[in-house]
Design an enzyme around this catalytic site. Structure first.
Site, PDB file in Angstrom:
ATOM      1  N   LEU A  93      46.553   1.454  -0.943  1.00 20.62           N
ATOM      2  CA  LEU A  93      46.521  -0.009  -1.003  1.00 20.62           C
ATOM      3  C   LEU A  93      45.173  -0.460  -1.563  1.00 20.62           C
ATOM      4  O   LEU A  93      44.137   0.159  -1.308  1.00 20.62           O
ATOM      5  CB  LEU A  93      46.759  -0.591   0.389  1.00 20.62           C
ATOM      6  CG  LEU A  93      48.171  -0.333   0.926  1.00 20.62           C
ATOM      7  CD1 LEU A  93      48.231  -0.509   2.433  1.00 20.62           C
ATOM      8  CD2 LEU A  93      49.196  -1.232   0.224  1.00 20.62           C
ATOM      9  N   HIS A 141      49.079   9.431  10.058  1.00 19.96           N
ATOM     10  CA  HIS A 141      48.750  10.517   9.132  1.00 19.96           C
ATOM     11  C   HIS A 141      48.875  11.851   9.870  1.00 19.96           C
ATOM     12  O   HIS A 141      48.423  11.970  11.013  1.00 19.96           O
ATOM     13  CB  HIS A 141      47.326  10.338   8.598  1.00 19.96           C
ATOM     14  CG  HIS A 141      46.946  11.405   7.622  1.00 19.96           C
ATOM     15  ND1 HIS A 141      47.442  11.435   6.328  1.00 19.96           N
ATOM     16  CD2 HIS A 141      46.151  12.494   7.747  1.00 19.96           C
ATOM     17  CE1 HIS A 141      46.957  12.500   5.714  1.00 19.96           C
ATOM     18  NE2 HIS A 141      46.176  13.156   6.550  1.00 19.96           N
ATOM     19  N   LEU A 150      57.105  15.686  15.759  1.00 24.40           N
ATOM     20  CA  LEU A 150      57.543  15.272  17.106  1.00 24.40           C
ATOM     21  C   LEU A 150      56.433  14.476  17.801  1.00 24.40           C
ATOM     22  O   LEU A 150      56.700  13.458  18.452  1.00 24.40           O
ATOM     23  CB  LEU A 150      57.881  16.505  17.951  1.00 24.40           C
ATOM     24  CG  LEU A 150      59.271  17.075  17.805  1.00 24.40           C
ATOM     25  CD1 LEU A 150      59.416  18.282  18.751  1.00 24.40           C
ATOM     26  CD2 LEU A 150      60.338  16.034  18.127  1.00 24.40           C
ATOM     27  N   GLU A 152      54.129  12.759  16.289  1.00 21.02           N
ATOM     28  CA  GLU A 152      54.020  11.463  15.596  1.00 21.02           C
ATOM     29  C   GLU A 152      54.994  10.456  16.202  1.00 21.02           C
ATOM     30  O   GLU A 152      54.663   9.282  16.397  1.00 21.02           O
ATOM     31  CB  GLU A 152      54.344  11.629  14.103  1.00 21.02           C
ATOM     32  CG  GLU A 152      53.328  12.421  13.325  1.00 21.02           C
ATOM     33  CD  GLU A 152      53.633  12.447  11.825  1.00 21.02           C
ATOM     34  OE1 GLU A 152      53.988  11.413  11.245  1.00 21.02           O
ATOM     35  OE2 GLU A 152      53.518  13.538  11.220  1.00 21.02           O
TER      36      GLU A 152
HETATM   37  C1  GAR Z   1      54.842  11.654   8.178  1.00 17.64           C
HETATM   38  O1  GAR Z   1      54.524  12.954   8.559  1.00 17.64           O
HETATM   39  C2  GAR Z   1      53.591  10.814   8.012  1.00 17.64           C
HETATM   40  O2  GAR Z   1      52.588  11.134   8.946  1.00 17.64           O
HETATM   41  C3  GAR Z   1      53.177  11.168   6.622  1.00 17.64           C
HETATM   42  O3  GAR Z   1      54.369  11.198   5.901  1.00 17.64           O
HETATM   43  C4  GAR Z   1      55.430  11.611   6.778  1.00 17.64           C
HETATM   44  C5  GAR Z   1      56.532  10.577   6.649  1.00 17.64           C
HETATM   45  O4  GAR Z   1      57.658  11.007   7.359  1.00 17.64           O
HETATM   46  N1  GAR Z   1      52.239  10.229   6.093  1.00 17.64           N
HETATM   47  C6  GAR Z   1      51.232  10.567   5.292  1.00 17.64           C
HETATM   48  O5  GAR Z   1      51.052  11.685   4.885  1.00 17.64           O
HETATM   49  C7  GAR Z   1      50.311   9.416   4.904  1.00 17.64           C
HETATM   50  N2  GAR Z   1      49.119   9.904   4.322  1.00 17.64           N
HETATM   51  P1  GAR Z   1      58.786   9.969   7.763  1.00 17.64           P
HETATM   52  O6  GAR Z   1      59.181   9.233   6.479  1.00 17.64           O
HETATM   53  O7  GAR Z   1      59.905  10.809   8.276  1.00 17.64           O
HETATM   54  O8  GAR Z   1      58.222   9.038   8.786  1.00 17.64           O
END
Ligand code: GAR
Length: 195
Positions: free
Chosen positions: A95, A111, A174, A176
């Site tokens: 962004l 992240h 998991l 997250e």
């Molecule tokens: C997740 O692991 C998130 O942490 C990562 O992308 C994945 C999205 O999964 N984000 C990044 O890497 C941001 N820098 P999801 O679409 O199943 O939520």
């Protein structure tokens, strides 16, 4: 108390979006999702949002001449949605400073690493290559720059013998799905953390 209104920004699968949708399904959860924006037209997260009767917008970055004009269109959508907090959930775009300043402290991101370790992509393979015994995920305020800004909360998982990037990613994912709703609850109950 009024629920905290969230806009969730995605680019793909949307499993973190689903975790937030599920959390918001609890009548006692102090937040609600008012809009989902994807920069990718066929992101599966859009299906998840539609299934939950959440309004969606697809905003293809390729239709905009530069980052600033895309981010300006994004601001209009978020303003019109009435969202108070913007949650990046697998939104794979940087962004602009103009956007993060306009929404100062109101943009948060999840992240898949223990920041400041492993900003960017392939975090799980890099954690394994570095021989880390612990890995995890971070929710942070978003400032201009890649995966940058003050950490709000982290969740840790062990790296176990025989882990591959895929097995480690599954364990982190998991975590997250628990961490993101947990942070939203904290922010909803403590507005001084983002106002
Ligand atoms: C997740 O692991 C998130 O942490 C990562 O992308 C994945 C999205 O999964 N984000 C990044 O890497 C941001 N820098 P999801 O679409 O199943 O939520």
């Amino acid at each position: 108390m009024d629920k905290l209104k969230l806009a969730v920004l995605i680019s793909g699968r949307g499993s973190n979006l689903q975790a937030l949708i599920d959390a918001c399904g609890d009548p006692d959860f102090p937040a609600m999702i008012v809009h989902v924006v994807s920069n990718v037209a066929d992101a599966y997260g859009l299906v998840r949002a539609a299934d939950a009767n959440i309004e969606t917008t697809t905003l293809n970055h390729k239709d905009y001449k530069d980052r600033e004009s895309f981010d300006a269109a994004l601001t209009v959508i978020v303003e019109n949605s009435g969202a108070e907090l913007i949650c990046l959930a697998g939104f794979m775009r940087i962004l602009s400073a103009g956007f993060t300043e306009r929404w100062h402290r109101r943009v948060i991101n999840i992240h898949p690493s223990l920041l400041p370790d492993f900003k960017g992509l392939d975090t799980h393979a890099r954690a394994l290559a570095a021989g880390h015994v612990e890995h995890g995920c971070t929710v942070h305020h978003v400032e201009a720059g890649l995966d940058d800004g003050p950490v709000i909360l982290q969740a840790r998982v062990p790296v176990v013998a025989g882990d591959t990037p895929e097995t480690l990613a599954a364990r982190v994912l998991l975590a997250e799905h628990t961490l993101y709703p947990q942070v939203i609850k904290i922010l909803a109950n403590n507005p001084e953390l983002w106002l």
